[in-house]
Enzyme design. Structure first.
Site: not given
Ligand code: CP
Ligand code: NVA
Length: 329
Positions: A106, A270, A315
């Site tokens: 990530r 999400c 998820r």
């Molecule tokens: N929806 C999602 O990706 O949540 P997190 O940022 O908690 O992983």
């Molecule tokens: N658009 C948001 C999604 C988080 C899961 C972000 O990138 O912060």
């Protein structure tokens, strides 16, 4: 279906049948988990999770998913490794691939996760970049399918920052799977034209469609799924809040919009979500701008139409399916 050794960097790289296979596999794994059936199919394997941004759901889904499959798991946070500061992405990928059977990443730019995958000899999974959030999409589609029993022909509307990672990815997955995707937000925040035209081509093949509109009332009419996300994403400059509130306030998902949708419509997000002031950022926004709820009202978030907790749970099952399908030989 053989996805062994495949990366999951974005759903544009996956076919409709591959995406549906992963969802079906997740349904099977969910059933096994609920029935308490052992599924430690990947005992002896290990995965590493690289997080340059914070996470609750994605991190926990990868950790619990890996453990349910019998694997070992290492979490490396934004400050926990040499990556980026003293070691390049390419070197990190090659080192980790010698020790692990899969790498989750990530981070910020999409090209960084693509580079990691280029140098890694084991599968790399995108756990969110500024551009795409593919694992989220599998859970979202699984949740829509659980609720309606089908995906094709459903109308899914995204309200808000329509060019963020989640909105981009929804447009991709809907166009692959034959849903009618409506992207609703101010013109300034519409998705990149190149991605829109790619998705329009995909939608032609799948029987879906892509529509862009600035009018939330038109968008919500007869929708099956109303979806929103935060107005400012991770990695964006917090000074943008004022401008975003001004641009996106008309796109808040509230009961007026929900009432324009189909009677059995659902709300998805999400998460995390600013639906009240029980967070430090939520409190700060209330103090500075007088807003008590942002992208969704607390009423909608807490209503029976809201399936956000099913979505969050999914998820786990979908991420487990991705790890299993890509690591197993
Ligand atoms: N929806 C999602 O990706 O949540 P997190 O940022 O908690 O992983
Ligand atoms: N658009 C948001 C999604 C988080 C899961 C972000 O990138 O912060």
């Amino acid at each position: 279906m053989n996805l062994s050794g495949r990366d999951l960097l974005k759903l544009l790289d996956y076919s409709k049948s591959e995406i549906l296979y992963l969802i079906a596999l997740a349904e099977e794994l969910k059933k096994m988990k609920k029935e308490g059936k052992d599924h430690r199919y990947l005992a002896g394997k290990n995965v590493v999770l690289l997080f340059e941004k914070d996470s609750t759901r994605t991190r926990c889904a990868f950790e619990v998913g890996a453990m349910d499959l019998g694997m070992g798991v290492t979490y490396l946070g934004p400050t926990g490794s040499q990556m980026g500061k003293k070691e390049s992405i390419a070197d990190t990928a090659r080192v980790l691939a010698r020790m692990y059977d899969g790498i989750e990443y990530r981070g910020f730019r999409q090209d960084l996760v693509e580079e990691l995958a280029e140098y890694s000899s084991v599968p790399v999974w995108n756990g969110l970049t500024d551009e795409f959030h593919p694992t989220q999409m599998l859970a979202d589609m699984m949740t829509v399918k659980e609720h309606f029993g089908e995906l094709e022909g459903k109308k899914l509307v995204f309200f808000g920052d329509a060019r963020n990672n989640v909105a981009n990815s929804l447009m991709v997955v809907c166009s692959k799977l034959g849903l009618h995707f409506v992207c609703c937000g101010p013109k300034e925040l519409f998705p990149k034209e190149s991605l829109v035209s790619t998705c329009m081509e995909l939608a032609k093949e799948s029987g879906g469609s892509i529509t862009l509109t600035e009018d939330p009332m038109v968008a919500a009419k007869d929708a099956d799924v109303l979806y929103t996300d935060v107005w400012v994403s991770m990695g964006e400059d917090p000074s943008i809040w004022e401008e975003r509130i001004h641009l996106l306030k008309p796109y808040q998902v509230n009961s007026t919009l929900m009432n324009l949708a189909h009677e059995d419509a659902i709300f998805l997000h999400c998460l995390p979500s600013f639906h009240d002031t029980n967070t430090t950022i939520g409190k700060d926004i209330e103090n500075r701008f007088g807003l008590k709820e942002m992208e969704v009202t607390n009423e909608v978030f807490e209503s029976s139409k809201s399936k956000v907790m099913d979505e969050a749970e999914n998820r786990l099952h979908t991420i487990k399916a991705v790890m299993y399908a890509t690591i197993k030989s």
